[in-house]
Design a protein around this motif. Structure first.
Motif, PDB file in Angstrom:
ATOM      1  N   PHE A  67      27.021 107.828  20.696  1.00  0.00           N
ATOM      2  CA  PHE A  67      25.891 107.868  21.613  1.00  0.00           C
ATOM      3  C   PHE A  67      24.570 107.953  20.864  1.00  0.00           C
ATOM      4  CE2 PHE A  67      23.144 110.477  24.572  1.00  0.00           C
ATOM      5  CZ  PHE A  67      22.740 109.389  25.317  1.00  0.00           C
ATOM      6  N   HIS A  68      24.524 108.761  19.806  1.00  0.00           N
ATOM      7  CA  HIS A  68      23.261 108.956  19.099  1.00  0.00           C
ATOM      8  C   HIS A  68      22.976 107.856  18.081  1.00  0.00           C
ATOM      9  CE1 HIS A  68      22.125 112.740  20.918  1.00  0.00           C
ATOM     10  NE2 HIS A  68      23.381 113.153  20.789  1.00  0.00           N
ATOM     11  N   THR A  69      23.862 106.884  18.006  1.00  0.00           N
ATOM     12  CA  THR A  69      23.596 105.705  17.181  1.00  0.00           C
ATOM     13  C   THR A  69      23.381 104.478  18.068  1.00  0.00           C
ATOM     14  OG1 THR A  69      26.000 105.482  16.877  1.00  0.00           O
ATOM     15  CG2 THR A  69      24.746 106.501  15.085  1.00  0.00           C
ATOM     16  N   HIS A  70      24.321 104.193  18.955  1.00  0.00           N
ATOM     17  CA  HIS A  70      24.194 103.039  19.851  1.00  0.00           C
ATOM     18  C   HIS A  70      23.239 103.312  21.008  1.00  0.00           C
ATOM     19  CE1 HIS A  70      27.428 100.610  18.022  1.00  0.00           C
ATOM     20  NE2 HIS A  70      27.983 101.786  17.751  1.00  0.00           N
ATOM     21  N   ALA A  71      23.258 104.548  21.531  1.00  0.00           N
ATOM     22  CA  ALA A  71      22.342 104.954  22.614  1.00  0.00           C
ATOM     23  C   ALA A  71      22.366 103.978  23.783  1.00  0.00           C
ATOM     24  CB  ALA A  71      20.922 105.113  22.074  1.00  0.00           C
ATOM     25  N   GLN A  72      23.555 103.672  24.270  1.00  0.00           N
ATOM     26  CA  GLN A  72      23.720 102.799  25.426  1.00  0.00           C
ATOM     27  C   GLN A  72      24.612 103.487  26.449  1.00  0.00           C
ATOM     28  OE1 GLN A  72      25.221  99.300  23.420  1.00  0.00           O
ATOM     29  NE2 GLN A  72      23.168  98.415  23.218  1.00  0.00           N
ATOM     30  N   VAL A  73      24.676 102.934  27.650  1.00  0.00           N
ATOM     31  CA  VAL A  73      25.398 103.567  28.746  1.00  0.00           C
ATOM     32  C   VAL A  73      26.859 103.817  28.384  1.00  0.00           C
ATOM     33  CG1 VAL A  73      26.200 103.261  31.111  1.00  0.00           C
ATOM     34  CG2 VAL A  73      23.847 102.670  30.519  1.00  0.00           C
ATOM     35  N   TRP A  74      27.524 102.819  27.815  1.00  0.00           N
ATOM     36  CA  TRP A  74      28.943 102.988  27.466  1.00  0.00           C
ATOM     37  C   TRP A  74      29.122 104.131  26.471  1.00  0.00           C
ATOM     38  CZ3 TRP A  74      30.667 102.836  22.498  1.00  0.00           C
ATOM     39  CH2 TRP A  74      29.842 102.212  21.542  1.00  0.00           C
ATOM     40  N   ALA A  75      28.170 104.269  25.537  1.00  0.00           N
ATOM     41  CA  ALA A  75      28.249 105.328  24.539  1.00  0.00           C
ATOM     42  C   ALA A  75      27.992 106.694  25.170  1.00  0.00           C
ATOM     43  CB  ALA A  75      27.256 105.058  23.413  1.00  0.00           C
ATOM     44  N   ALA A  76      27.151 106.724  26.209  1.00  0.00           N
ATOM     45  CA  ALA A  76      26.912 107.978  26.914  1.00  0.00           C
ATOM     46  C   ALA A  76      28.196 108.477  27.574  1.00  0.00           C
ATOM     47  CB  ALA A  76      25.818 107.794  27.962  1.00  0.00           C
ATOM     48  N   LEU A  77      28.974 107.552  28.120  1.00  0.00           N
ATOM     49  CA  LEU A  77      30.258 107.933  28.714  1.00  0.00           C
ATOM     50  C   LEU A  77      31.241 108.387  27.639  1.00  0.00           C
ATOM     51  CD1 LEU A  77      30.718 105.190  31.465  1.00  0.00           C
ATOM     52  CD2 LEU A  77      30.143 107.603  31.772  1.00  0.00           C
ATOM     53  N   ALA A  78      31.185 107.734  26.487  1.00  0.00           N
ATOM     54  CA  ALA A  78      32.040 108.155  25.369  1.00  0.00           C
ATOM     55  C   ALA A  78      31.658 109.547  24.890  1.00  0.00           C
ATOM     56  CB  ALA A  78      31.930 107.151  24.217  1.00  0.00           C
ATOM     57  N   ASP A  79      30.422 109.921  25.124  1.00  0.00           N
ATOM     58  CA  ASP A  79      29.921 111.236  24.727  1.00  0.00           C
ATOM     59  C   ASP A  79      30.332 112.312  25.727  1.00  0.00           C
ATOM     60  OD1 ASP A  79      28.413 113.338  23.658  1.00  0.00           O
ATOM     61  OD2 ASP A  79      26.595 112.705  24.672  1.00  0.00           O
ATOM     62  N   THR A  80      30.148 112.047  27.012  1.00  0.00           N
ATOM     63  CA  THR A  80      30.324 113.094  28.026  1.00  0.00           C
ATOM     64  C   THR A  80      31.762 113.244  28.528  1.00  0.00           C
ATOM     65  OG1 THR A  80      29.666 111.519  29.746  1.00  0.00           O
ATOM     66  CG2 THR A  80      27.933 112.917  28.797  1.00  0.00           C
TER      67      THR A  80
END
Length: 228
Positions: A67-80
């Motif tokens: 998330f803190h590298t790609h900073a995109q919606v899909w990465a936000a889901l991978a984060d949360t």
């Protein structure tokens, strides 16, 4: 939903570049370090849920890094998503193995976390300064509720849970201060959320491990009725 939509939610990010958040990205190593430490502590002790929590903890670090590298919606889901999974598995473990509920009852009580969060998050959103961190605020409250309810039955576990809640409150505080302090601290304070959150999640696994493997103290032991 636009899965590739860029998200700029943290003080450190000034562009859509991959390494626009170097401190936020690198400090996710704290999750991997906590997972490694706890893996060494729980392996071979016959605690499958503890091992599952360790694995999820490692995935949290990977997801947050993405998330803190790609900073995109899909990465936000991978984060949360892994964070929510950790919360649910941890609640289930406490319900089943510390409260000693049956598996169906433990699962049912765990499922109540979803409506509990849905009811309490709007309340926390009313508090000035919390912002998006209000989504996490119900968690330390719930831990403190469990600590209070366990204070007589398992006093040491209750104390350990309360400590975990305090660490999480500090972690959420740093997360909430990221934007307000951005002008004074250009790299923000979100990185402290990673460090303290990793510490707290590792500690919660340790609390469970201790509760399951340590000798039960006289204060924690159930009254012996065989000699009454």
């Amino acid at each position: 939903m636009d899965w590739m939509r860029e998200i700029d939610g943290y003080c450190e990010r000034l562009s859509p570049a991959y390494w626009a958040e170097p401190v936020n990205a690198v400090t996710n190593a704290a999750f991997l370090l906590a997972a490694w430490v706890m893996w060494r502590r729980v392996r071979g002790q016959g605690l499958p849920l503890a091992n599952l929590l360790v694995a999820i903890l490692a995935v949290i670090g990977i997801g947050s890094f993405l998330f803190h590298t790609h900073a995109q919606v899909w990465a936000a889901l991978a984060d949360t998503t892994p964070i929510l999974l950790f919360i649910l598995v941890n609640i289930f473990a406490v319900n089943r193995d510390i409260w000693q509920l049956s598996t169906p009852k433990a699962a049912g009580l765990t499922a109540l976390f979803i409506p509990y969060a849905a009811l309490t998050i709007p309340v926390f959103q009313l508090l000035p300064g919390l912002g998006g961190s209000a989504a996490y605020a119900p968690v330390p409250l719930l831990i403190l509720i469990y600590a209070y309810l366990l204070r007589v039955r398992r006093p040491q576990v209750a104390q350990d849970l309360a400590l975990g809640a305090v660490i999480l409150i500090a972690s959420i505080t740093f997360r909430a201060l990221d934007a307000p302090l951005c002008a004074r601290i250009p790299m923000g304070t979100h990185f402290m959320w990673h460090i303290l959150n990793a510490t707290m999640l590792g500690w919660m696994i340790e609390v469970y491990r201790r509760a399951m493997t340590d000798a039960v103290s006289p204060a924690d032991a159930a009254p012996d009725k065989t000699h009454s």
